[in-house]
Design a protein around this motif. Structure first.
Motif, PDB file in Angstrom:
ATOM      1  N   PRO A 121       0.828  -1.212   0.000  1.00 56.50           N
ATOM      2  CA  PRO A 121       0.000   0.000   0.000  1.00 56.50           C
ATOM      3  C   PRO A 121       0.861   1.261   0.000  1.00 56.50           C
ATOM      4  O   PRO A 121       0.335   2.363  -0.154  1.00 56.50           O
ATOM      5  CB  PRO A 121      -0.816  -0.127   1.287  1.00 56.50           C
ATOM      6  N   HIS A 122       2.159   1.089   0.155  1.00 58.16           N
ATOM      7  CA  HIS A 122       3.063   2.246   0.215  1.00 58.16           C
ATOM      8  C   HIS A 122       3.881   2.381  -1.061  1.00 58.16           C
ATOM      9  O   HIS A 122       4.917   3.032  -1.058  1.00 58.16           O
ATOM     10  CB  HIS A 122       4.014   2.122   1.409  1.00 58.16           C
ATOM     11  N   CYS A 136       7.076   0.571   7.162  1.00 57.91           N
ATOM     12  CA  CYS A 136       5.857  -0.123   7.604  1.00 57.91           C
ATOM     13  C   CYS A 136       5.875  -1.580   7.160  1.00 57.91           C
ATOM     14  O   CYS A 136       6.168  -1.889   6.018  1.00 57.91           O
ATOM     15  CB  CYS A 136       4.617   0.562   7.036  1.00 57.91           C
ATOM     16  N   GLY A 159       3.074  -3.565   8.071  1.00 58.79           N
ATOM     17  CA  GLY A 159       1.736  -3.991   8.450  1.00 58.79           C
ATOM     18  C   GLY A 159       1.123  -3.148   9.554  1.00 58.79           C
ATOM     19  O   GLY A 159      -0.057  -3.285   9.848  1.00 58.79           O
ATOM     20  N   CYS A 180       0.211  -0.288   9.485  1.00 58.53           N
ATOM     21  CA  CYS A 180      -0.847   0.578   8.959  1.00 58.53           C
ATOM     22  C   CYS A 180      -2.190  -0.153   8.904  1.00 58.53           C
ATOM     23  O   CYS A 180      -3.220   0.457   8.677  1.00 58.53           O
ATOM     24  CB  CYS A 180      -0.467   1.090   7.577  1.00 58.53           C
ATOM     25  N   HIS A 222       2.135  -6.415   2.766  1.00 56.92           N
ATOM     26  CA  HIS A 222       3.458  -6.341   3.382  1.00 56.92           C
ATOM     27  C   HIS A 222       4.169  -7.673   3.303  1.00 56.92           C
ATOM     28  O   HIS A 222       4.864  -8.091   4.224  1.00 56.92           O
ATOM     29  CB  HIS A 222       3.335  -5.855   4.824  1.00 56.92           C
TER      30      HIS A 222
HETATM   31 ZN    ZN Z   1       1.795  -0.425   5.877  1.00 58.76          ZN
END
Ligand code: ZN
Length: 288
Positions: free
Chosen positions: A40-41, A50, A52, A54, A59
């Motif tokens: 997602p990044h 990150c 996970g 978030c 991930h």
């Molecule tokens: Zn994340």
């Protein structure tokens, strides 16, 4: 992107759920054997810290779970998945994958036999997965008190080791090179304990004070605490989060939280960071 074959997707989900029933944490994989869900990044500059925290999927091996509900959610988010990865190093099996390659003329099976002769161990009857390229994955159960690192051709040419933070392509997975399947007669076996002599080859040289430890009973979850204690700067939060998620999933989150927090402080996280990471793990696994 490949067209989505709903039947194939349902089949691989069934394989993944059945692995999870045996206590193996899984993630969806794409045809290239990479985690199917994009980070997602991905639009942010690398590296993103990150793993996970978030709360969103994507991930990699840090998404791995044995919770059927979570697994269904991951696969629903990745309907193009044709395979699944099994995270190594997690309770209850602390899976270690010995990956015997057959590429480029190396005979990794012969190399393993030679290692076994030289170091006096035998590979026990255990799950063996045949890869489409003719290789073999030997599944072994590790001890809860050691973190087995990943390595490539360190034991011998063509022998890779999948340990903590690594994953194995699960049997029933379809990749662009073909299907992974268990070798006849091994599918029903539990992962057998890694022979101590082989384990010594897989583990980095222990610190002096650890040499007396293996004889002592190890309380549940110590592998997770060790996993945090072994974190380098840059992995501390990640490792803490991962360990905390696994602890909560295995019903020892509450009892282990304080020890995990202490371990995080020892490797240099602040108490505030540690508590907040453990709290997100509790939330993500439905324990808060
Ligand atoms: Zn994340």
């Amino acid at each position: 992107m490949a067209t989505i074959d709903r039947h194939a997707t349902a089949l691989v989900l069934a394989h993944a759920l059945s692995a999870a029933e045996r206590g193996l944490a899984v993630i969806p994989l794409s045809r290239t054997k990479l985690p199917a869900l994009r980070s997602p990044h991905h639009e942010q500059p690398e590296p993103n810290p990150c793993h996970g925290e978030c709360g969103r999927p994507g991930h990699g091996v840090y998404d791995a779970s044995t919770d059927p509900r979570r697994i269904r959610t991951l696969f629903a988010a990745a309907p193009w998945a044709t395979g699944y990865g099994i995270a190594c190093g997690l309770p209850p099996h602390h899976l270690i994958g010995i990956d015997l390659d057959t590429k480029s003329g190396t005979d990794a099976s012969a190399a393993l036999r030679e290692l076994a002769l030289r170091h006096l161990f035998t590979i026990p009857a255990t799950v063996v997965v045949a890869t489409p390229s003719g290789g073999r994955h030997i599944w072994l159960a590790g001890p809860p008190d050691a973190v087995i690192p990943n390595s490539a051709s360190r034991l011998a040419p063509g022998i890779d080791v999948r340990g903590a933070g690594g994953y194995l392509v699960g049997p029933g997975s379809r990749t662009e090179h073909g299907i992974y399947s268990t070798v006849a007669g091994t599918a029903h076996l539990p992962p057998a304990s890694c022979p101590p002599a082989l384990l010594r080859l897989l583990t980095p040289p222990p610190r002096a004070h650890q040499s007396a430890l293996p004889q002592m009973p190890v309380p549940r979850g110590q592998g997770l605490v060790q996993f945090v204690l072994a974190a380098h700067e840059g992995q501390r939060n990640t490792r803490l989060f991962w360990a905390a998620c696994r602890a909560y999933e295995n019903g020892i989150g509450e009892t282990l939280a304080e020890e995990l927090c202490d371990a995080a402080l020892q490797v240099g996280l602040t108490e505030r960071e540690a508590l907040s990471t453990i709290a997100s793990a509790a939330r993500l696994t439905g324990h808060a």
